[in-house]
Write a protein that holds these residues in place. Structure first.
Motif, short mmCIF file in Angstrom:
data_model
loop_
_atom_site.label_atom_id
_atom_site.label_comp_id
_atom_site.label_asym_id
_atom_site.label_seq_id
_atom_site.Cartn_x
_atom_site.Cartn_y
_atom_site.Cartn_z
N VAL A 43 0.85 -1.19 0.00
CA VAL A 43 0.00 0.00 0.00
C VAL A 43 0.89 1.24 0.00
CG1 VAL A 43 -1.80 1.28 1.21
CG2 VAL A 43 -1.78 -1.23 1.30
N TRP A 44 0.69 2.13 -0.98
CA TRP A 44 1.43 3.39 -1.04
C TRP A 44 0.82 4.42 -0.11
CZ3 TRP A 44 5.92 4.21 -3.69
CH2 TRP A 44 6.28 3.27 -4.65
N ARG A 45 1.69 5.23 0.49
CA ARG A 45 1.26 6.40 1.27
C ARG A 45 1.98 7.62 0.70
NH1 ARG A 45 -1.04 6.34 6.13
NH2 ARG A 45 0.38 7.88 7.09
N GLY A 46 1.34 8.28 -0.24
CA GLY A 46 1.94 9.45 -0.84
C GLY A 46 2.51 9.17 -2.21
N ASP A 47 3.01 10.24 -2.86
CA ASP A 47 3.50 10.19 -4.23
C ASP A 47 5.00 9.91 -4.23
OD1 ASP A 47 4.23 10.59 -6.84
OD2 ASP A 47 3.46 12.64 -6.99
N TRP A 68 3.58 -2.67 3.82
CA TRP A 68 3.30 -4.05 3.41
C TRP A 68 2.44 -4.71 4.48
CZ3 TRP A 68 8.02 -1.80 2.27
CH2 TRP A 68 8.45 -1.85 0.92
N LEU A 69 1.34 -5.31 4.04
CA LEU A 69 0.39 -5.93 4.96
C LEU A 69 0.28 -7.42 4.69
CD1 LEU A 69 -2.56 -3.35 4.66
CD2 LEU A 69 -0.74 -3.36 6.38
N ARG A 70 0.09 -8.19 5.74
CA ARG A 70 -0.33 -9.59 5.63
C ARG A 70 -1.70 -9.66 6.29
NH1 ARG A 70 3.05 -14.98 6.02
NH2 ARG A 70 3.06 -14.42 3.81
N ASP A 130 -6.83 -0.74 8.98
CA ASP A 130 -7.75 -0.53 7.86
C ASP A 130 -6.91 -0.13 6.65
OD1 ASP A 130 -9.42 0.64 5.93
OD2 ASP A 130 -10.88 1.27 7.42
N PRO A 131 -6.79 -0.99 5.62
CA PRO A 131 -5.93 -0.67 4.47
C PRO A 131 -6.30 0.63 3.79
CG PRO A 131 -6.54 -2.98 4.44
CD PRO A 131 -7.37 -2.34 5.52
N GLY A 132 -7.59 0.98 3.78
CA GLY A 132 -8.00 2.23 3.16
C GLY A 132 -7.42 3.43 3.88
N LEU A 133 -7.38 3.38 5.20
CA LEU A 133 -6.79 4.49 5.97
C LEU A 133 -5.27 4.47 5.87
CD1 LEU A 133 -9.04 4.41 9.18
CD2 LEU A 133 -9.15 6.01 7.25
N VAL A 134 -4.68 3.30 5.76
CA VAL A 134 -3.23 3.21 5.58
C VAL A 134 -2.82 3.93 4.30
CG1 VAL A 134 -1.31 1.63 5.11
CG2 VAL A 134 -2.98 1.06 6.87
N ASP A 173 -4.04 6.55 2.99
CA ASP A 173 -4.24 8.01 3.06
C ASP A 173 -3.08 8.62 3.82
OD1 ASP A 173 -5.00 10.62 3.44
OD2 ASP A 173 -7.08 10.15 3.97
N PRO A 174 -2.15 9.30 3.13
CA PRO A 174 -0.98 9.83 3.83
C PRO A 174 -1.31 10.95 4.81
CG PRO A 174 -1.04 10.61 1.55
CD PRO A 174 -2.13 9.59 1.68
N SER A 175 -2.51 11.50 4.73
CA SER A 175 -2.90 12.55 5.68
C SER A 175 -3.35 11.96 7.01
CB SER A 175 -4.01 13.42 5.09
OG SER A 175 -5.22 12.69 4.99
N VAL A 176 -3.58 10.66 7.04
CA VAL A 176 -4.02 9.99 8.27
C VAL A 176 -2.80 9.43 8.99
CG1 VAL A 176 -5.36 8.07 9.21
CG2 VAL A 176 -6.27 9.40 7.30
N PRO A 177 -2.56 9.80 10.24
CA PRO A 177 -1.45 9.18 10.96
C PRO A 177 -1.59 7.66 10.94
CG PRO A 177 -2.34 11.03 12.20
CD PRO A 177 -3.28 10.80 11.06
N LEU A 178 -0.50 6.99 10.76
CA LEU A 178 -0.56 5.54 10.61
C LEU A 178 -1.22 4.87 11.82
CD1 LEU A 178 0.26 3.56 8.41
CD2 LEU A 178 2.46 3.28 9.55
#
Length: 405
Positions: free
Chosen positions: A342-346, A356-358, A388-392, A394-399
């Motif tokens: 999952v990318w967070r940002g450009d 990386w998630l399992r 939540d992969p969707g929130l992961v 979003d780079p504006s959301v703290p991990l």
């Protein structure tokens, strides 16, 4: 064990790098009162390696000796002594100066850089692993030589950064199609290729060295590269040749196959740092971690076991960092165990991360200029927190805020 018996025990540590020094210090911190002997192959006072590719190389620091008072801690140093063999039945190691007996032995000999085939004896070819290596390379940078770097891995990138800062013309030759081919997936490493061009270095991918001549590097495709100096950074292998015939079990890559408490297959012999692999229950496979943090953490497990404390199985979340091309790159975890990236940002921007998630658990994270992601990600990996992969994504959301309720 009574106090008299412990005071007579002798722990011999072979290797005076981070892993060896930290084992010696940790033994004293754990209350071990016996003799501690630290044997180092290099003549220098034990030193830290990360500054070699930065401050020492650029001449802003003369060295990086550990701030440890060995005499006050009762740690005996024997420096400039090469250990040549281990004889477990006799509880001795052989050295150039004669045999050394031990009650407990710790193997902390680290790793040695891989030499480029055909480079032996060619003038102007350098490796970068030791203090002597860095000191030999410093005048090369001072003279602003044309330099060819073979290998676009972590060491290649860090050296190229320093060489460009010093004003050298640098060409980097990489056999793979991108930097960090052995460490990161294609889509993650590909954006890093642009960093070389931004710095003013030339990166040649799918390029292999045919042979070296003084002042020149010939590639297999016929290109000739001017090179007043060549720096080779194509990997490292565990420095365990001296264990041949000892009965200590080694893996296919040459690493000592230690158990979960970093014990080897030989009685009273432990192994720690770059020279050893260990079984990870967290990731379900054996890991060999060639990074500074492993050499810092592992000695605590070894020291606790030797001192008779209740040692826990060694199962860290691997971590390392690299400073290159004006960026602070950090990595935590082990991504081959992942199912999803999952990318967070450009990745074309100044700051971004990859997770990386399992399932819904984070297993690894690469952060470029996002140290908060790294710090939070490390804790989430250690805790096995569902995300939540969707929130992961979003780079504006703290991990840490991506944790499932």
């Amino acid at each position: 064990m009574n106090e008299r018996m412990e005071a007579e025990r002798r722990v011999v540590i072979v290797g005076a790098g981070m892993a060896g020094v930290q084992t010696a210090v940790a033994l004293r911190e754990q209350g071990f009162t016996g003799r501690v002997l630290l044997i180092g192959a290099e003549p220098h006072q034990p030193y830290d390696r990360p500054p070699l590719s930065k401050a020492v190389l650029l001449g802003t620091a003369e060295g990086s000796a550990f701030d440890v008072d060995f005499e006050a801690l009762g740690i005996e140093l024997r420096l400039g002594v090469e250990v040549t063999a281990l004889r477990p039945d006799a509880h001795e190691v052989d050295t150039e100066a004669g045999p050394v007996p031990y009650d407990v032995l710790v193997v902390a000999t680290g790793a040695r850089p891989v030499a480029l085939p055909g480079s032996e004896g060619v003038r102007g070819v350098h490796l970068l692993r030791t203090l002597d290596d860095a000191q030999r390379l410093r005048p090369v940078l001072d003279s602003r030589h044309d330099i060819v770097v073979v290998g676009a891995g972590w060491i290649g990138a860090e050296f190229t950064t320093a060489a460009r800062e010093a004003g050298c013309a640098v060409t980097v030759v990489e056999a793979a199609g991108r930097p960090l081919a052995g460490a990161l997936p294609d889509e993650v490493a590909a954006p890093m290729a642009a960093w070389y061009e931004e710095s003013g270095a030339a990166l040649l991918t799918h390029a292999r060295v045919a042979h070296l001549e003084p002042g020149e590097v010939a590639l297999e495709d016929g290109r000739l590269l001017p090179a007043e100096a060549v720096v080779v950074g194509i990997g490292a292998r565990p420095a365990t040749n001296w264990l041949a015939g000892s009965g200590v079990a080694l893996g296919p890559e040459g690493a000592v196959t230690a158990d979960a408490y970093l014990r080897t297959s030989a009685p009273d012999v432990y192994a720690v740092g770059d020279c050893a692999s260990f079984p990870s229950a967290r990731y379900g496979e054996r890991l060999m971690v060639h990074h500074w943090d492993n050499a810092l953490q592992g000695p605590r497990t070894v020291a606790a076991a030797i001192a008779g404390e209740a040692a826990r199985p060694y199962d860290p979340v691997p971590y390392f960092w690299s400073e290159q091309f004006g960026r602070f790159v950090q990595y935590v975890g082990h991504h081959p165990a992942a199912d999803t990236m999952v990318w967070r940002g450009d990745p074309d921007g100044a700051a971004w991360s990859v997770a990386w998630l399992r399932g819904d658990a984070l297993v690894a994270l690469l952060a470029v200029g996002r140290p908060r992601d790294l710090a939070q990600g490390r804790k989430l990996i250690e805790a096995g927190t569902p995300l939540d992969p969707g929130l992961v994504a979003d780079p504006s959301v703290p991990l840490k805020s991506a944790a499932r309720a």
